[in-house]
Scaffold this active site. Structure first.
Site, PDB file in Angstrom:
ATOM      1  N   ARG A  29      11.220  15.806  16.577  1.00  0.00           N
ATOM      2  CA  ARG A  29      11.572  16.965  17.428  1.00  0.00           C
ATOM      3  C   ARG A  29      10.511  17.173  18.504  1.00  0.00           C
ATOM      4  NH1 ARG A  29      10.105  21.914  16.507  1.00  0.00           N
ATOM      5  NH2 ARG A  29      10.039  21.735  14.247  1.00  0.00           N
ATOM      6  N   ASP A  79      20.403  22.100  39.321  1.00  0.00           N
ATOM      7  CA  ASP A  79      21.224  21.256  38.444  1.00  0.00           C
ATOM      8  C   ASP A  79      21.771  20.123  39.309  1.00  0.00           C
ATOM      9  OD1 ASP A  79      23.316  20.063  37.031  1.00  0.00           O
ATOM     10  OD2 ASP A  79      23.808  21.894  35.946  1.00  0.00           O
ATOM     11  N   LYS A  89      27.041  13.051  31.852  1.00  0.00           N
ATOM     12  CA  LYS A  89      27.843  12.713  33.028  1.00  0.00           C
ATOM     13  C   LYS A  89      27.357  11.396  33.657  1.00  0.00           C
ATOM     14  CE  LYS A  89      29.754  16.598  31.988  1.00  0.00           C
ATOM     15  NZ  LYS A  89      28.816  17.432  31.326  1.00  0.00           N
TER      16      LYS A  89
END
Ligand code: LCS
Length: 396
Positions: free
Chosen positions: A58, A183, A208
């Protein structure tokens, strides 16, 4: 291999490469949750930062680091932070840069949950948000309050394909001491480099274009400077929004072909946009490569190409739009975007359904808007598919 002074496509193949024990030619998947310390002192040094050894996945992992370093180079940034999803990237950034009583200005047309999480969740912690048409700098300036900390833009925006002037936003942010977050999902660093244009933070849904194969969900953040990087990494690690090693391996593999995928997809997109533009049943179309796009000139200035995303409306409106989607064969009726396959969807009832009708309309997300993510199939086949589907609908 050092890739800092190499071209973009070379970076796609080699940036972030690691030398492993066996001389592996690709970055291996280090599928482990934890890492052995050599002794107690080594463990203590890893935690205190004296040693840069890995501790726990993590917090960091070699496969994930390879991806983070690669994207940081592609975006010309300080360093990267990989996340479990694009929303993991967005919420980590909001969490790191905003506090109770502070205010964020966001583009009104952004991916639905990027707005929804501010309206429904961060509001519970007294974080204020204004949503404005960031394509108009005056609207941004009017929304600035004494407690504004962040200017958050998505360009081109999902799904309106509105374009915001990144340089102008950076100028406003500088003047008012705001942090500019962009973004860059719709462009990828191949087409647009927000940090070079003055942004402080750039983020992506790598689900994407960056991954490009519709087989994983993920996100990434790149910052211009170390201080903001540390704040965001802290939030990402503590909230547990980390990417998984196998996800990182997959995206490193998908990323290698980003340049050639985008070149081909945007070439297809231009042909499809021209076809739709001249079709009698298409009422309007927004594609940055068409002169009819209101920010076509700005797109030429800040983007290296016009991308593979477009939206259009049909003369028949909402119902005929739905019929079109029910009648396509090659284009897949699905949300998401930026993959090698052509996808079509209806934002008002799908990706942006969580936004009130009033806010959707104010943001330009009309009920008749159909979004198309153009893939790398043969353009003629996509056009023929749209043509036959358009034949099934009425012309009003
Ligand atoms: N930013 C943009 C511009 C997006 O389009 C999306 C997802 C996200 C962030 C969030 O990324 P995720 O957590 O899904 O990786 N956009 C989607 C869309 O248009 N259809 O489905 C997902």
């Amino acid at each position: 291999m050092k890739t800092k002074d190499k071209g973009f496509n070379t970076k796609l193949i080699h940036a972030g490469e690691i030398e492993d024990h066996y001389g592996s030619a690709t970055v291996p998947i280090y599928q482990t949750s934890t890492f052995k310390f050599k002794n107690a002192q080594h463990g203590a040094d890893c935690f205190s930062g004296k040693s840069d050894g890995y501790i726990y996945t993590r917090i960091g992992n070699p496969t994930i680091r390879a991806f983070e370093k690669c994207v940081a180079e592609l975006e010309n940034g300080y360093d990267g932070i990989a996340t479990s999803s694009g929303m993991g990237a967005i919420t980590s950034v909001y969490m790191a840069l905003l506090g109770a009583g502070q205010h964020i200005i966001s583009s009104d047309a952004v991916y639905g949950p990027a707005r929804g999480v501010l309206e429904q969740d961060f509001s519970r912690f007294n974080v204020e948000a204004s949503f404005v048409n960031t394509s108009n700098p005056d609207e941004i300036i009017s929304a600035i309050r004494p407690n504004t900390r962040v200017l958050y833009i998505e360009t081109p925006a999902n799904p309106t394909i509105n374009i915001t002037d990144i340089r102008e936003c950076a100028r406003i942010a500088d003047q008012h001491k705001l942090l500019l977050v962009v973004d860059n999902t719709f462009c990828s660093p191949y087409l647009q480099k927000p940090l070079d244009l003055g942004a402080d933070v750039v983020l992506h849904s790598i689900t994407k274009f960056i991954n490009g194969h519709a087989d994983i969900v993920g996100g990434v953040i790149v910052t211009k400077e170390a201080e903001i990087y540390k704040k965001i990494r802290h939030c990402m690690v503590y909230m547990g929004c980390n990417m998984d090693p196998t996800q990182s391996y997959m995206v490193l593999r998908g990323l290698k072909t980003l340049g050639i995928r985008i070149e081909r997809a945007q070439d297809n997109a231009m042909q499809i946009a021209r076809f739709l533009e001249s079709h009698p049943k298409v009422a309007w179309i927004k594609y940055p490569g068409l002169k009819t796009h209101p920010q076509h000139e700005l797109a030429k200035l800040q983007m290296k190409g016009f991308g593979a995303m477009m939206s259009f409306g049909l003369t028949g409106g909402y119902e005929e739009g739905r019929k079109l989607m029910d009648n396509v064969n090659l284009a897949i009726l699905a949300v998401s975007l930026g993959g090698v396959e052509t996808l079509i969807q209806h934002p008002a009832s799908m990706t942006h359904a969580g936004i009130s009708k009033e806010n959707k309309l104010a943001a330009g997300i009309s009920d008749d808007l159909v979004r198309l993510s153009v893939g790398i199939e043969d353009a003629q086949d996509i056009i023929e598919d749209l043509e036959q589907a358009l034949k099934t609908i009425s012309n009003f």
